[in-house]
Scaffold this active site. Structure first.
Site, short mmCIF file in Angstrom:
data_model
loop_
_atom_site.label_atom_id
_atom_site.label_comp_id
_atom_site.label_asym_id
_atom_site.label_seq_id
_atom_site.Cartn_x
_atom_site.Cartn_y
_atom_site.Cartn_z
N TYR A 101 3.18 7.67 -8.30
CA TYR A 101 3.57 6.35 -7.78
C TYR A 101 2.92 5.24 -8.59
O TYR A 101 3.60 4.34 -9.10
CB TYR A 101 3.17 6.26 -6.31
CG TYR A 101 3.64 5.00 -5.62
CD1 TYR A 101 4.99 4.81 -5.32
CD2 TYR A 101 2.74 4.01 -5.26
CE1 TYR A 101 5.42 3.66 -4.69
CE2 TYR A 101 3.17 2.85 -4.63
CZ TYR A 101 4.51 2.68 -4.34
OH TYR A 101 4.93 1.53 -3.71
N VAL B 79 -1.19 3.43 7.31
CA VAL B 79 -2.23 3.19 8.31
C VAL B 79 -1.69 2.46 9.55
O VAL B 79 -2.04 2.82 10.68
CB VAL B 79 -3.42 2.45 7.67
CG1 VAL B 79 -3.04 1.07 7.17
CG2 VAL B 79 -4.58 2.36 8.62
#
Length: 315
Positions: free
Chosen positions: A147, A189
């Site tokens: 990524y 998160v």
């Protein structure tokens, strides 16, 4: 009769893409939403299908796309570690080959093209907050590299097409963004903490919880996209887009528990490899070049996001 601008949104059925499609339709664009549904979901854009200016195409941009457009927004790529590490080779391919294919299309049809880059290009930063001039500290062979380095290579390609072929480019470096239509199991998160809180499960924090992130609400981010795309041609970016409010993981966990009224307890697990300890955008350039900065406070955005996730738990 007014002729509408035509926009392509790759990754258009994803979290950010679906919000962008919605906004472009409100601005009276014709929108072609392109997605292969690896992480995007048809449900995210189902409410747009009755709009005659909206078209949905199942397509993987690692293969060429032969269509016409005035503007291209290249958002296609899994954005959470859980998803991009599931198939790291494909993640690199969509970043690199996908960028080549979309840039080739932009060159052919003379379209302005937007690249959704990322704050991950800064790696585990030694400079805080991160200005666009900072070149980053990225591990090229780690588990996040597909990524991080994929996005860095995409930026390289965009600027090479700009210099070599005079393609009209815009590059945004996106910092942590949250809001309705996040994937409930994407491992990020905000979605993790909200889902765990709503289910009354332990909230898992990796490391000691003192690492920081900055969280931008999706509506603010989309405003940034549109501001960059409408900026003069010489404003190419890269430009940071995010919210400079900085919170520790422990702060976020405690705030989520409080706002959901949950009985969840916080537990601590080992920190994953190459997980950055801090992340905060320097928005000096965005404020000056785009007259853009985020407006929505974390509590306000979390309230909307919690409301969205409640349907996954209570319905």
């Amino acid at each position: 009769m007014k002729i509408k601008k035509r926009a392509i949104v790759t990754g258009g059925a994803g979290f950010l893409g679906s919000h962008l499609c919605e906004r472009l339709l409100q601005l009276e664009y014709e929108v072609l939403c392109v997605d292969n549904y690896f992480t995007g979901r048809r449900a995210n854009v189902e409410h747009l299908l009755t709009n005659t200016s909206f078209e949905l195409m199942r397509h993987d941009i690692t293969f060429p796309l032969y269509v016409e457009a005035d503007e291209i927004y290249n958002l296609a790529c899994p954005a959470s570690p859980v998803h991009y590490q599931f198939d790291p080779v494909q993640t690199t391919k969509v970043n690199v080959m996908g960028a080549i294919n979309m840039l080739g299309l932009a060159k052919r049809v003379k379209a302005r093209i937007f690249q959704a880059s990322t704050s991950e290009v800064y790696g585990n930063p030694a400079v805080h907050p991160q200005p666009e001039s900072y070149r980053g500290d990225v591990n090229p062979i780690g588990i996040r590299s597909c990524y991080d380095e994929g996005k860095r290579c995409a930026e390289t390609l965009f600027f090479d097409y700009y210099r070599q072929h005079n393609v009209d480019i815009k590059v945004a470096r996106i910092f942590n963004t949250y809001g309705p239509r996040m994937h409930p199991n994407d491992g990020r998160v905000v979605s993790n903490f909200i889902m765990q809180s709503l289910k009354g499960e332990d909230i898992t924090i990796y490391g000691d919880g003192m690492q920081t992130r900055s969280f931008c609400y999706v509506d603010d981010l989309i405003n940034g996209f549109l501001a960059l795309m409408s900026a003069p041609r010489d404003v190419t970016g890269p430009i940071n887009l995010g919210n400079p409010g900085e919170f520790t993981m422990r702060d976020l966990a405690e705030k989520t528990i409080e706002m959901t009224g949950s009985s969840s307890k916080i537990v601590y697990l080992p920190l994953p490899e190459d997980d950055p300890m801090q992340r905060k955008p320097d928005l000096t350039l965005a404020k000056r070049a785009l007259e853009w900065e985020p407006k929505i406070r974390l509590e306000q955005g979390l309230a909307e996001t919690i409301k969205y996730f409640e349907k996954y738990v209570y319905e």
